[in-house]
Design a protein around this motif. Sequence first.
Motif: not given
Length: 149
Positions: A75-104
């Motif tokens: 099991v490997v954490s990978q916040f980039t699975l939250a990537a939003d690629t709908r606009s532009g060329n740089r993915p956004g990750f704002s839908t990922a959980a905050a780091p503390e919640q993500g780790e928990r």
Amino acid sequence: MRALIQRVSDASVTVDGRVTGKIGPGLLVLVCAMQGDDVQAAEKLAARVAKLRIFRDENDKMNRSLLDTGGAALVVSQFTLAADTRSGNRPGFSTAAAPEQGERLYLHFAQSLRSMGIAVETGEFGADMQVALTNSGPVTIWMDTADRA
């Protein structure tokens, strides 16, 4: 929660030259907690992953689960699975959980698999990790707990 699941012959994760997790046959599970996820989402995803029938049976059909085969999970954490690629060329990750919640939730997901009797190895949350794997099949499956009620 989101997961990218790969059936593997073997897999490992290394951080700063140190192997933090290594498995033989089983599943590599890249996992990401999303905003609004809770422990129930982690448990639901773990149950779905453990019961996912993607291993071959005696008739060469994908009909056996990790629970059936006795395989392990890396099991490997990978916040980039939250990537939003709908606009532009740089993915956004704002839908990922905050780091503390993500780790928990990442740790709870791994513990949920362990509680089902699955041998679990992990990466290191937030670290720069090198993941090596031999994808068996290849078989790669995407899961998102938001996709099912």
